[in-house]
Every structure is written in structure tokens, then in C-alpha cells.
Design a protein around this motif. Structure first.
Motif, mmCIF file in Angstrom:
data_model
loop_
_atom_site.group_PDB
_atom_site.id
_atom_site.type_symbol
_atom_site.label_atom_id
_atom_site.label_comp_id
_atom_site.label_asym_id
_atom_site.label_seq_id
_atom_site.Cartn_x
_atom_site.Cartn_y
_atom_site.Cartn_z
ATOM 1 N N ARG A 1 5.992 -47.585 -19.601
ATOM 2 C CA ARG A 1 7.138 -48.492 -19.790
ATOM 3 C C ARG A 1 7.254 -48.909 -21.262
ATOM 4 O O ARG A 1 8.347 -48.998 -21.809
ATOM 5 C CB ARG A 1 6.975 -49.743 -18.913
ATOM 6 C CG ARG A 1 7.328 -49.488 -17.461
ATOM 7 C CD ARG A 1 6.957 -50.671 -16.584
ATOM 8 N NE ARG A 1 6.966 -50.289 -15.183
ATOM 9 C CZ ARG A 1 8.027 -50.442 -14.381
ATOM 10 N NH1 ARG A 1 9.121 -50.971 -14.841
ATOM 11 N NH2 ARG A 1 7.968 -50.051 -13.118
ATOM 12 N N GLU A 2 6.092 -49.162 -21.881
ATOM 13 C CA GLU A 2 6.095 -49.539 -23.300
ATOM 14 C C GLU A 2 6.709 -48.436 -24.144
ATOM 15 O O GLU A 2 7.575 -48.680 -24.981
ATOM 16 C CB GLU A 2 4.664 -49.791 -23.801
ATOM 17 C CG GLU A 2 4.065 -51.141 -23.459
ATOM 18 C CD GLU A 2 4.794 -52.310 -24.109
ATOM 19 O OE1 GLU A 2 5.435 -52.106 -25.155
ATOM 20 O OE2 GLU A 2 4.742 -53.422 -23.546
ATOM 21 N N ILE B 1 14.000 -48.740 -28.013
ATOM 22 C CA ILE B 1 15.100 -49.674 -27.712
ATOM 23 C C ILE B 1 14.755 -51.065 -28.255
ATOM 24 O O ILE B 1 15.600 -51.755 -28.823
ATOM 25 C CB ILE B 1 15.368 -49.758 -26.191
ATOM 26 C CG1 ILE B 1 15.789 -48.389 -25.668
ATOM 27 C CG2 ILE B 1 16.464 -50.756 -25.886
ATOM 28 C CD1 ILE B 1 15.896 -48.314 -24.164
ATOM 29 N N GLU B 2 13.485 -51.443 -28.103
ATOM 30 C CA GLU B 2 13.078 -52.760 -28.607
ATOM 31 C C GLU B 2 13.195 -52.817 -30.124
ATOM 32 O O GLU B 2 13.577 -53.845 -30.685
ATOM 33 C CB GLU B 2 11.652 -53.075 -28.164
ATOM 34 C CG GLU B 2 11.611 -53.584 -26.728
ATOM 35 C CD GLU B 2 10.213 -53.863 -26.244
ATOM 36 O OE1 GLU B 2 9.881 -55.045 -26.118
ATOM 37 O OE2 GLU B 2 9.464 -52.905 -26.005
ATOM 38 N N ARG C 1 16.027 -67.484 -31.929
ATOM 39 C CA ARG C 1 15.330 -66.201 -31.808
ATOM 40 C C ARG C 1 15.693 -65.271 -32.959
ATOM 41 O O ARG C 1 14.825 -64.665 -33.582
ATOM 42 C CB ARG C 1 15.676 -65.560 -30.458
ATOM 43 C CG ARG C 1 15.036 -64.195 -30.267
ATOM 44 C CD ARG C 1 15.453 -63.613 -28.935
ATOM 45 N NE ARG C 1 15.345 -62.173 -28.951
ATOM 46 C CZ ARG C 1 14.256 -61.490 -28.598
ATOM 47 N NH1 ARG C 1 13.192 -62.140 -28.206
ATOM 48 N NH2 ARG C 1 14.250 -60.182 -28.628
ATOM 49 N N GLU C 2 17.012 -65.194 -33.252
ATOM 50 C CA GLU C 2 17.460 -64.281 -34.303
ATOM 51 C C GLU C 2 16.890 -64.692 -35.664
ATOM 52 O O GLU C 2 16.512 -63.846 -36.461
ATOM 53 C CB GLU C 2 18.996 -64.254 -34.361
ATOM 54 C CG GLU C 2 19.657 -63.492 -33.236
ATOM 55 C CD GLU C 2 19.685 -64.262 -31.920
ATOM 56 O OE1 GLU C 2 19.255 -65.431 -31.914
ATOM 57 O OE2 GLU C 2 20.121 -63.695 -30.909
ATOM 58 N N VAL C 3 16.847 -66.000 -35.897
ATOM 59 C CA VAL C 3 16.305 -66.474 -37.182
ATOM 60 C C VAL C 3 14.836 -66.087 -37.291
ATOM 61 O O VAL C 3 14.364 -65.665 -38.352
ATOM 62 C CB VAL C 3 16.478 -68.006 -37.314
ATOM 63 C CG1 VAL C 3 15.736 -68.519 -38.551
ATOM 64 C CG2 VAL C 3 17.946 -68.368 -37.408
ATOM 65 N N ARG C 4 14.119 -66.174 -36.172
ATOM 66 C CA ARG C 4 12.698 -65.818 -36.211
ATOM 67 C C ARG C 4 12.519 -64.316 -36.424
ATOM 68 O O ARG C 4 11.676 -63.871 -37.185
ATOM 69 C CB ARG C 4 11.988 -66.285 -34.940
ATOM 70 C CG ARG C 4 11.847 -67.797 -34.958
ATOM 71 C CD ARG C 4 10.786 -68.329 -34.059
ATOM 72 N NE ARG C 4 10.967 -67.927 -32.688
ATOM 73 C CZ ARG C 4 10.094 -67.188 -32.029
ATOM 74 N NH1 ARG C 4 9.005 -66.772 -32.624
ATOM 75 N NH2 ARG C 4 10.315 -66.885 -30.782
ATOM 76 N N ALA D 1 20.212 -57.856 -37.940
ATOM 77 C CA ALA D 1 21.510 -57.641 -38.595
ATOM 78 C C ALA D 1 22.486 -58.764 -38.225
ATOM 79 O O ALA D 1 23.238 -59.254 -39.066
ATOM 80 C CB ALA D 1 22.077 -56.290 -38.183
ATOM 81 N N MET E 1 14.611 -62.431 -37.933
ATOM 82 C CA MET E 1 14.988 -62.164 -39.319
ATOM 83 C C MET E 1 13.829 -62.514 -40.263
ATOM 84 O O MET E 1 13.496 -61.727 -41.164
ATOM 85 C CB MET E 1 16.227 -62.978 -39.687
ATOM 86 C CG MET E 1 16.739 -62.723 -41.085
ATOM 87 S SD MET E 1 18.321 -63.547 -41.372
ATOM 88 C CE MET E 1 17.848 -65.256 -41.340
ATOM 89 N N LEU F 1 19.121 -54.966 -34.453
ATOM 90 C CA LEU F 1 20.442 -55.547 -34.185
ATOM 91 C C LEU F 1 20.414 -57.064 -34.331
ATOM 92 O O LEU F 1 21.319 -57.671 -34.894
ATOM 93 C CB LEU F 1 20.909 -55.174 -32.773
ATOM 94 C CG LEU F 1 21.523 -53.790 -32.594
ATOM 95 C CD1 LEU F 1 21.698 -53.496 -31.109
ATOM 96 C CD2 LEU F 1 22.873 -53.705 -33.282
ATOM 97 N N GLU F 2 19.342 -57.673 -33.796
ATOM 98 C CA GLU F 2 19.232 -59.133 -33.894
ATOM 99 C C GLU F 2 19.083 -59.561 -35.348
ATOM 100 O O GLU F 2 19.662 -60.557 -35.782
ATOM 101 C CB GLU F 2 18.049 -59.631 -33.055
ATOM 102 C CG GLU F 2 18.362 -59.602 -31.569
ATOM 103 C CD GLU F 2 17.179 -59.943 -30.683
ATOM 104 O OE1 GLU F 2 17.397 -60.484 -29.598
ATOM 105 O OE2 GLU F 2 16.029 -59.657 -31.092
ATOM 106 N N GLU G 1 15.317 -51.070 -31.874
ATOM 107 C CA GLU G 1 16.756 -51.139 -32.139
ATOM 108 C C GLU G 1 17.269 -52.561 -31.894
ATOM 109 O O GLU G 1 18.079 -53.087 -32.660
ATOM 110 C CB GLU G 1 17.486 -50.143 -31.225
ATOM 111 C CG GLU G 1 18.936 -49.945 -31.608
ATOM 112 C CD GLU G 1 19.724 -49.179 -30.545
ATOM 113 O OE1 GLU G 1 19.118 -48.746 -29.554
ATOM 114 O OE2 GLU G 1 20.937 -49.047 -30.713
ATOM 115 N N LEU G 2 16.749 -53.175 -30.827
ATOM 116 C CA LEU G 2 17.150 -54.542 -30.497
ATOM 117 C C LEU G 2 16.784 -55.493 -31.635
ATOM 118 O O LEU G 2 17.605 -56.309 -32.069
ATOM 119 C CB LEU G 2 16.458 -54.973 -29.185
ATOM 120 C CG LEU G 2 16.637 -56.415 -28.755
ATOM 121 C CD1 LEU G 2 18.105 -56.730 -28.494
ATOM 122 C CD2 LEU G 2 15.831 -56.715 -27.498
ATOM 123 N N THR H 1 10.437 -48.077 -23.786
ATOM 124 C CA THR H 1 11.319 -49.103 -24.362
ATOM 125 C C THR H 1 11.056 -49.374 -25.834
ATOM 126 O O THR H 1 11.801 -50.121 -26.443
ATOM 127 C CB THR H 1 11.167 -50.430 -23.589
ATOM 128 O OG1 THR H 1 9.792 -50.784 -23.615
ATOM 129 C CG2 THR H 1 11.675 -50.338 -22.177
#
Lengths: 92, 316
Positions: A20-21, A27-28, A66-69, A37, A71, A34-35, A30-31, A24
Motif C-alpha cells: 500500500r505504501e 501520489i502522496e 496543513r498547507e503551511v506546514r 504549490a 510548505m 500540490l499542497e 504529488e499531493l 501511494t
């Protein structure tokens, strides 16, 4: 016997988690990109670039923890970005 | 409700014309509010009354306010800081005070506060609201802001959707995404309906759409206050273009400080000639717009009565 079955169960569970790791991890990655960006884009003013619509930032900033962290973490990891990228493609 | 914006260069007499218009409407028993959005206020001087910072009754049907934009910005930032203290569990991530200092001085914050002020006054129960605006550049940016913000918000919504879809993929394989902050496990939203950022983006978009449709509605009209000079005319053309871009209606052009002489003094002959030439060009350029001349007066009208007589004679 019970111990053996228990160990077998843990073994398969380990395989399951590892599969599973690996399924993903890209994708993680990429996530996180994205966060990162998203945060960079909406908070560009903090790095000196004007953002055309300050109103949006004022509205969403309270919920961007979350996004700030992400970043902050990404900018801290920047020095090793090459190694990190390679690790995603299993290149040693 | 009807709204009227008075827009033009600094020093052309926007405040006088806007307040005179508001006084005139209030004398016709329309419940009227005149709002000065110009940081260099002088609405209070025109009305002979202190109207700074709060809605003040001027006469039976007329209220007025000079909006304290700086105070509004401070209030927004304070409100946001409170929200952040409630929602951010991990405050050490960013030094909030430093961020707020940047935000306070960031480009666009004044336009945002001005737009928020307009939005707020539109909700008040008046028949007519007259806005005396800051000099042209800022006002046009305020008018464009809803349109631009909607474009930006749409792009951010798309991007947010991509983020949520990736989170959903990870969740489907690995179970709920959780973050541990200060020993506490927090679930990361994966659905649009539960994501507060998405909720704010949609709320902001709908606010901006409402403002944009108000700006371009029949209930809203923009008046240019200018002078019959070549440079002022060039600016009026730019205003017209910007209004067209935002689908806003230009109602009237007031040519303020218009020079009228029985015998033109020799020193001003060139000026009067320029004036006539500009008017001719203006009539050609703005065919469907009414052009009103307000003659140059020795003393600026101050107080409700003087403003009403200006309204009766020239502004109506």
C-alpha cells in the motif's frame, strides 16, 4: 502453532502495508507538491510576490495550517531535493 | 435600492458633486446614505459635520460616513488572527505577527477593504447610497476586483479539487489520512463538503459574483466628475473603457469648474478655447451619456443648504 500463525499474519500484514505504501508513495508525493504549490500560490505575498486578490488569502489563511506546514517542510527539505526525487524512483 | 458612484481624478470636486447629489435626493424624501471611501476624506468638510468612522445623521433623510479604511483593515486582521488562534493547533509553524505586518501592507489590501465596505453598506436599508470614491486608479481596481477574484478563485477551486482527489486516492488505499499535532490526531478532509478551504473559496466566489452582478445591474450607476481639460478627457476615456470591461453603466459626466465669462480675459483665452474643444470631442466620444456643466464658483459650497442649491442649479 498459535505463535506461528500470529507471525504469519504479521508477515502478510507487513507485506500489505508495504504494498500500500509503495502504491501511494508517488501520489502522496504529488499531493505534497500540490499542497505546497497551493500554499505558495495563495501566500506569494509573504515571499515578495504580489497576489492579485488579497481577499481570498484573508478568507482561507485560517484554514491553511496543513498547507503551511507542508510548505515549511518542503522549503526546509529543499537542500536535499535531488535525493528526495531520486528516492521516489527507487534510484540509489 | 439604487447606488451611485462618483469617480474621477483627485481635486476635481468629486466630494462636492457627490454630496450635493445625495443632499438633493434626500430632499426628495429618499432615505439616503453618502459614503466617502476616499482615504483623503473631506465629506465632513462639505457637509459641515464630523462624519468620520460612523454613520451620522446629517438631516432628516440624509446620513453620511467617512469610512476609516485603516481601522477596517486592522479589524479584519484582528478577526483573522482570532480565527487562526482557534483553528491552528500548531502555532509555532508561523510567526503570526510577522505575517500580519506583511498582510497589512500587502498590495491590494486597501482595495479589498474598500470592496468589503461597499458590500457592507449595500446590506443597509437605504433607498439611495451615494459613494464618493478614492482617485480613479484605486476605484477602477476596486471595480475590477470581483471579476479578477472570480477568475482566481475558479483556478484555486480546480487546484483544490486536485488536492482533494489525491487525498481521496490515498485514503482509499491506506485509510483515513491523519496528522499528529501536539500528540493529538487530526483527520485531514478529503471531501469538498468537509474541507473548510473549499467552503471559503465557494463563499468568496459567491460574494464576488453578487458584487459583480450588482455593479453591472440597472440599480447601479457610475458618474464621472471631471474638468474640461485635455488630460482629464483622456482619463475619462480610460474610465469609460474600464467600465465597459466590467460591464458597468456610465450615467453622467459632470464637467466641474467650468469657466464661464461674459468677456473672456486675455490670459484665459487659451484655456477657454481648450475647454470648448474638449466638450466637442467629449460629446462625440460619449454620445449616449449626459454631460452636465458645473461652473467654477469662487467659494466651494459647504453645508446642506449650499449643496442643495448646487444640486438644483446644476447637479440634478
Amino acid at each position: 502453532m498459535k505463535n506461528f500463525l500470529e507471525a504469519l499474519k504479521r508477515f502478510f500484514k507487513g507485506i500489505d502495508i508495504s504494498m500500500r505504501e509503495s502504491a501511494t508513495s508517488l501520489i502522496e508525493h504529488e499531493l505534497a507538491e500540490l499542497e505546497n504549490a497551493f500554499a505558495l500560490l495563495t501566500m506569494s505575498m509573504f515571499s515578495g510576490l504580489p497576489f492579485p486578490s488579497t481577499g481570498i488569502v484573508l478568507r482561507i489563511l485560517p484554514y491553511m495550517e496543513r498547507e503551511v506546514r507542508v510548505m515549511s517542510k518542503r522549503s526546509a527539505d529543499l537542500e536535499d531535493i535531488f535525493a528526495e526525487t531520486l528516492s521516489h524512483f527507487d534510484i540509489d | 435600492m439604487k447606488t451611485y458612484f462618483f469617480i474621477g481624478k483627485g481635486g476635481v470636486g468629486k466630494t462636492t458633486v457627490a454630496s450635493s447629489f445625495a443632499v438633493g435626493k434626500s430632499f426628495k424624501k429618499n432615505k439616503t446614505l453618502v459614503v466617502s471611501l476616499d482615504p483623503a476624506h473631506n465629506l465632513g468638510d462639505a457637509l459641515n459635520k464630523n462624519v468620520f468612522g460612523q454613520i451620522t445623521k446629517v438631516s432628516d433623510y440624509l446620513d453620511a460616513i467617512e469610512v476609516d479604511i485603516d481601522e477596517m483593515i486592522n479589524n479584519y486582521l484582528k478577526e483573522m488572527s482570532e480565527k487562526m488562534k482557534n483553528t491552528y493547533r500548531y502555532l509555532t509553524v508561523l510567526n503570526i505577527d510577522r505575517y500580519f505586518d506583511i498582510l497589512r501592507n500587502s498590495p491590494g489590501i486597501e482595495e479589498y477593504a474598500t470592496l468589503e465596505a461597499i458590500k457592507h453598506y449595500l446590506t443597509l436599508p437605504y433607498d439611495i447610497i451615494v459613494f464618493d470614491t478614492p482617485p480613479t486608479g484605486i476605484t477602477l481596481r476596486v471595480f475590477s476586483m470581483p471579476r479578477i477574484s472570480i477568475m482566481w478563485t475558479n483556478s484555486l477551486i480546480d487546484m483544490r479539487r486536485r488536492i482533494l482527489s489525491r487525498r481521496k486516492m490515498v485514503e482509499n488505499v491506506k485509510g483515513p489520512i491523519e496528522e499528529e499535532i501536539d500528540g493529538e490526531k487530526v483527520r485531514v478532509p478529503t471531501e469538498e463538503s468537509e474541507d473548510p478551504v473549499m467552503r471559503e473559496l465557494f463563499a468568496y466566489k459567491s460574494d464576488m459574483q453578487a458584487l459583480m452582478s450588482w455593479f453591472s445591474s440597472e440599480e447601479n450607476a457610475v458618474n464621472i466628475v471631471t474638468m474640461a481639460e485635455t488630460l482629464a478627457f483622456a482619463e475619462s476615456k480610460r474610465i469609460m473603457e474600464a467600465l465597459r470591461l466590467n460591464n458597468m453603466k456610465l450615467r453622467r459626466i459632470y464637467l466641474n469648474k467650468y469657466l464661464v465669462f461674459e468677456n473672456v480675459p486675455e490670459e484665459l483665452a487659451g484655456k477657454v478655447e481648450e475647454q470648448e474643444k474638449v466638450i466637442e470631442e467629449m460629446k462625440r466620444e460619449f454620445r449616449d451619456v449626459e454631460i452636465k456643466k458645473i461652473p467654477f464658483v469662487r467659494v466651494s459650497p459647504q453645508g446642506v443648504d449650499a449643496l442643495y442649491s448646487l444640486y438644483k442649479d446644476y447637479v440634478e
